[in-house]
Design a protein around this motif. Structure first.
Motif, PDB file in Angstrom:
ATOM      1  N   ARG A 161       0.820  -1.218   0.000  1.00  0.00           N
ATOM      2  CA  ARG A 161       0.000   0.000   0.000  1.00  0.00           C
ATOM      3  C   ARG A 161       0.848   1.259   0.000  1.00  0.00           C
ATOM      4  NH1 ARG A 161      -2.435  -3.404   3.704  1.00  0.00           N
ATOM      5  NH2 ARG A 161      -1.552  -2.278   5.469  1.00  0.00           N
ATOM      6  N   LYS A 162       2.168   1.103   0.157  1.00  0.00           N
ATOM      7  CA  LYS A 162       3.073   2.247   0.138  1.00  0.00           C
ATOM      8  C   LYS A 162       3.657   2.503  -1.253  1.00  0.00           C
ATOM      9  CE  LYS A 162       2.391   3.102   4.413  1.00  0.00           C
ATOM     10  NZ  LYS A 162       1.596   4.301   4.785  1.00  0.00           N
ATOM     11  N   ALA A 163       3.151   1.771  -2.244  1.00  0.00           N
ATOM     12  CA  ALA A 163       3.576   2.016  -3.622  1.00  0.00           C
ATOM     13  C   ALA A 163       3.169   3.426  -4.055  1.00  0.00           C
ATOM     14  CB  ALA A 163       2.959   0.977  -4.552  1.00  0.00           C
ATOM     15  N   VAL A 164       3.976   4.041  -4.894  1.00  0.00           N
ATOM     16  CA  VAL A 164       3.701   5.397  -5.368  1.00  0.00           C
ATOM     17  C   VAL A 164       2.591   5.365  -6.410  1.00  0.00           C
ATOM     18  CG1 VAL A 164       4.676   7.466  -6.420  1.00  0.00           C
ATOM     19  CG2 VAL A 164       6.100   6.025  -4.963  1.00  0.00           C
TER      20      VAL A 164
ATOM     21  N   ALA B 172      11.173  12.887  -3.653  1.00  0.00           N
ATOM     22  CA  ALA B 172      12.037  12.197  -2.689  1.00  0.00           C
ATOM     23  C   ALA B 172      11.620  12.511  -1.260  1.00  0.00           C
ATOM     24  CB  ALA B 172      13.496  12.576  -2.922  1.00  0.00           C
ATOM     25  N   ASN B 173      11.283  13.771  -0.987  1.00  0.00           N
ATOM     26  CA  ASN B 173      10.823  14.145   0.355  1.00  0.00           C
ATOM     27  C   ASN B 173       9.566  13.377   0.746  1.00  0.00           C
ATOM     28  OD1 ASN B 173      12.820  15.938   1.087  1.00  0.00           O
ATOM     29  ND2 ASN B 173      11.740  17.744   0.347  1.00  0.00           N
ATOM     30  N   ALA B 174       8.650  13.237  -0.217  1.00  0.00           N
ATOM     31  CA  ALA B 174       7.402  12.511   0.070  1.00  0.00           C
ATOM     32  C   ALA B 174       7.695  11.052   0.408  1.00  0.00           C
ATOM     33  CB  ALA B 174       6.458  12.597  -1.131  1.00  0.00           C
ATOM     34  N   LEU B 175       8.636  10.440  -0.294  1.00  0.00           N
ATOM     35  CA  LEU B 175       8.985   9.049  -0.030  1.00  0.00           C
ATOM     36  C   LEU B 175       9.675   8.894   1.320  1.00  0.00           C
ATOM     37  CD1 LEU B 175      10.370   7.907  -3.522  1.00  0.00           C
ATOM     38  CD2 LEU B 175       8.023   7.898  -2.699  1.00  0.00           C
ATOM     39  N   ILE B 176      10.622   9.785   1.583  1.00  0.00           N
ATOM     40  CA  ILE B 176      11.474   9.658   2.762  1.00  0.00           C
ATOM     41  C   ILE B 176      10.734   9.986   4.053  1.00  0.00           C
ATOM     42  CG2 ILE B 176      13.449  10.711   3.957  1.00  0.00           C
ATOM     43  CD1 ILE B 176      14.774  10.965   1.191  1.00  0.00           C
ATOM     44  N   HIS B 177       9.928  11.049   4.018  1.00  0.00           N
ATOM     45  CA  HIS B 177       9.367  11.576   5.263  1.00  0.00           C
ATOM     46  C   HIS B 177       7.948  11.110   5.548  1.00  0.00           C
ATOM     47  CE1 HIS B 177      12.893  14.026   5.692  1.00  0.00           C
ATOM     48  NE2 HIS B 177      12.681  14.626   4.543  1.00  0.00           N
TER      49      HIS B 177
ATOM     50  N   PRO C 240       2.387   7.488  -0.982  1.00  0.00           N
ATOM     51  CA  PRO C 240       2.632   8.755  -1.675  1.00  0.00           C
ATOM     52  C   PRO C 240       1.817   8.845  -2.972  1.00  0.00           C
ATOM     53  CG  PRO C 240       4.688   7.738  -0.974  1.00  0.00           C
ATOM     54  CD  PRO C 240       3.627   6.719  -0.767  1.00  0.00           C
ATOM     55  N   THR C 241       1.212   9.997  -3.181  1.00  0.00           N
ATOM     56  CA  THR C 241       0.384  10.215  -4.371  1.00  0.00           C
ATOM     57  C   THR C 241       0.850  11.460  -5.099  1.00  0.00           C
ATOM     58  OG1 THR C 241      -1.531   9.202  -3.291  1.00  0.00           O
ATOM     59  CG2 THR C 241      -1.965  10.565  -5.215  1.00  0.00           C
ATOM     60  N   ILE C 242       1.009  11.348  -6.419  1.00  0.00           N
ATOM     61  CA  ILE C 242       1.427  12.469  -7.260  1.00  0.00           C
ATOM     62  C   ILE C 242       0.317  12.715  -8.272  1.00  0.00           C
ATOM     63  CG2 ILE C 242       3.167  13.305  -8.880  1.00  0.00           C
ATOM     64  CD1 ILE C 242       4.989  11.054  -7.423  1.00  0.00           C
ATOM     65  N   GLU C 243      -0.289  13.899  -8.196  1.00  0.00           N
ATOM     66  CA  GLU C 243      -1.402  14.245  -9.072  1.00  0.00           C
ATOM     67  C   GLU C 243      -0.964  15.374 -10.010  1.00  0.00           C
ATOM     68  OE1 GLU C 243      -5.423  13.625  -6.696  1.00  0.00           O
ATOM     69  OE2 GLU C 243      -3.957  14.695  -5.466  1.00  0.00           O
ATOM     70  N   ILE C 244      -1.157  15.146 -11.297  1.00  0.00           N
ATOM     71  CA  ILE C 244      -0.671  16.080 -12.312  1.00  0.00           C
ATOM     72  C   ILE C 244      -1.865  16.743 -12.997  1.00  0.00           C
ATOM     73  CG2 ILE C 244       0.693  16.315 -14.418  1.00  0.00           C
ATOM     74  CD1 ILE C 244       2.178  13.743 -13.528  1.00  0.00           C
TER      75      ILE C 244
END
Length: 482
Positions: A235-238, A303-308, A318-322
């Protein structure tokens, strides 16, 4: 789940129920399950066990497999599935999975409950503990409560096991270890003993007392060939989502990464850039691709989203919405530092080992410089300042594509002014009317407009004069906290 029958068989060998094992026949009372999940998760943390278990279809006295009539996947509370009902009333760090299996023609249901992390697991805002084979309220046992909090506070996500009891070759088969040697620019050893030396030194693998090996959460999240092989971490997949326009009404693409964070990182950045606008810039006869967002800003923000991220918050990654005009990057957990001091304060991370290894592998910048680079690259590209929004249990960073100064809101202008003052200050300089005009790509004719912006930012108590006695023409400004 692999080896489920073996796990249940081994648990049934215990003479008595323990603080981390609960046997049931057909008792599926929802309230009982909720309090027991809290108690078992907390007891597992107290006893430094990775998991606790509730098993249905087992005789409570003899531990003989007698079968059960139900399973958690089909039971409901009203019209709601019981698992969803439980998750809505348990604290967000409650992490459990249910499975059903047939053993000797008898159905057995097992609930695998991960140990409490970051805080105690609560049900209906009350935390419980196992005392012998009984479930009790934690606050009734202050000594156990103090011991539990001590264990939780000293427990690190990266050090806990994601998979256990593996032969060395089987453990290595699950890991993309060659990426480690490539990024470290080290020759890869020719045998598994040499490879395992590095994996053990980095705490990617751990040798267990029984001589077998465990893959740590650190190893799995950074080097798993497929995150789906690690049920708790899948569930931690990007997740990357592209939308048409500037809202979430029409989704164009969705991508869920299955690779670990190290080998998959470069492909992830390229994938994001491929979904963002770009144009070709021809200069001195050379054709160069120009993207809407600085690559370094995207890299550091992702990287910050993954690390922290806060790994104790389950069910989200982590979710990235474009969108057409922005990129929103969201991760679980809130910053450990004040967002207004994110540039100058000493950096903190809830996942220090993960952060350290990702930096040593060159995935992100040196400790404490990431936000400097995000802001500087956005300023150099004359883009709006990155925005940081905090929610109850998550943070969202927004990178904007180019917006004319006149179209920016006053809130965005003053935030950009404040961040510009911060960047100048950590560089040993001060904000001036001229430097702020340059930051927005404005000429000298806009001096009066910038002066009004500076005054508004002062009024909001974000910046202050460096030397109040200086004449207005030569006035310089620093952050309010300086």
């Amino acid at each position: 789940m692999e080896n489920l029958e073996k796990l249940i068989t081994e648990l049934c060998k215990y003479d008595n129920e323990t603080q981390w094992i609960e046997f049931k026949h057909n008792n599926y009372k929802a309230e009982m399950i909720g309090t027991d999940i809290s108690a078992l998760a907390n007891s597992a943390a107290l006893l430094e066990r990775n998991c606790a278990y509730m098993i249905w279809g087992i005789d409570d006295a003899t531990h003989e497999i007698i079968g059960t009539e139900y399973d958690l996947q089909t039971l409901k509370i009203g019209n709601q599935e019981i698992e969803n009902w439980l998750r809505s009333l348990l604290s967000k760090n409650a992490d459990f999975e249910s499975y059903s299996i047939t053993i000797n023609d008898k159905k057995v249901t097992i609930l695998i409950i991960n140990r409490a992390t970051n805080q105690t697991v609560t049900f209906k805002k009350v935390d419980y503990i196992r005392v012998g084979s009984y479930t009790k309220k934690l606050n009734e046992y202050p000594t156990l409560q103090a011991q539990l909090w001590n264990k939780i506070n000293n427990s690190k996500f990266e050090e806990r096991y994601s998979k256990i009891d593996l032969e060395l070759n089987d453990a290595l088969q699950l890991l993309n270890y060659s990426t480690y040697f490539d990024l470290k620019e080290l020759p890869q050893p020719v045998d598994i003993t040499g490879i395992s030396h590095y994996m053990l030194e980095e705490n990617i693998l751990v040798r267990q007392d029984n001589g077998l090996f465990a893959i740590t959460n650190l190893g799995a999240i950074l080097f798993a060939k497929n995150l789906n092989d690690f049920s708790r971490l899948s569930r931690k997949a990007v997740r990357v989502i592209q939308y048409k326009g500037i809202n979430r009404l029409n989704m164009l693409k969705e991508y869920v990464g299955r690779k670990e964070y190290v080998a998959g990182f470069e492909n992830l950045i390229r994938f994001i850039e491929a979904l963002t606008p770009s144009e070709e810039d021809i200069n001195d006869g050379l054709r160069k691709k120009k993207t809407a967002y600085p690559t370094l800003a995207i890299r550091e923000a992702v990287a910050n989203a993954l690390i922290h991220q806060d790994f104790s918050i389950t069910g989200t990654g982590p979710t990235i919405e474009i969108f057409e005009n922005r990129i929103e990057i969201t991760n679980s957990g809130i910053p450990l530092v004040d967002i207004k001091r994110i540039i100058d304060n000493p950096p903190k991370s809830r996942n220090e080992k993960l952060a350290s290894l990702m930096r040593r592998l060159g995935i992100c910048e040196e400790l404490g410089t990431g936000w400097d680079k995000i802001i500087l690259t956005c300023e150099a590209a004359l883009l709006p300042a990155p925005k940081i929004d905090l929610f109850e249990d998550s943070i969202r960073v927004t990178l904007f594509s180019k917006i004319p100064f006149t179209n920016l809101s006053m809130e965005d202008k003053t935030w950009a002014c404040y961040l510009h003052a911060c960047i100048k200050y950590v560089q040993g300089e001060q904000l001036t009317n001229s430097s702020l005009r340059e930051r927005f790509g404005l000429g000298a004719s806009s001096s009066a407009v910038i002066s009004r912006l500076i005054k508004e930012t002062i009024r909001l108590k974000l910046i202050k004069p460096f030397d109040p006695t200086t004449s207005n023409k030569y006035m310089k400004y620093i952050p309010i906290w300086a």
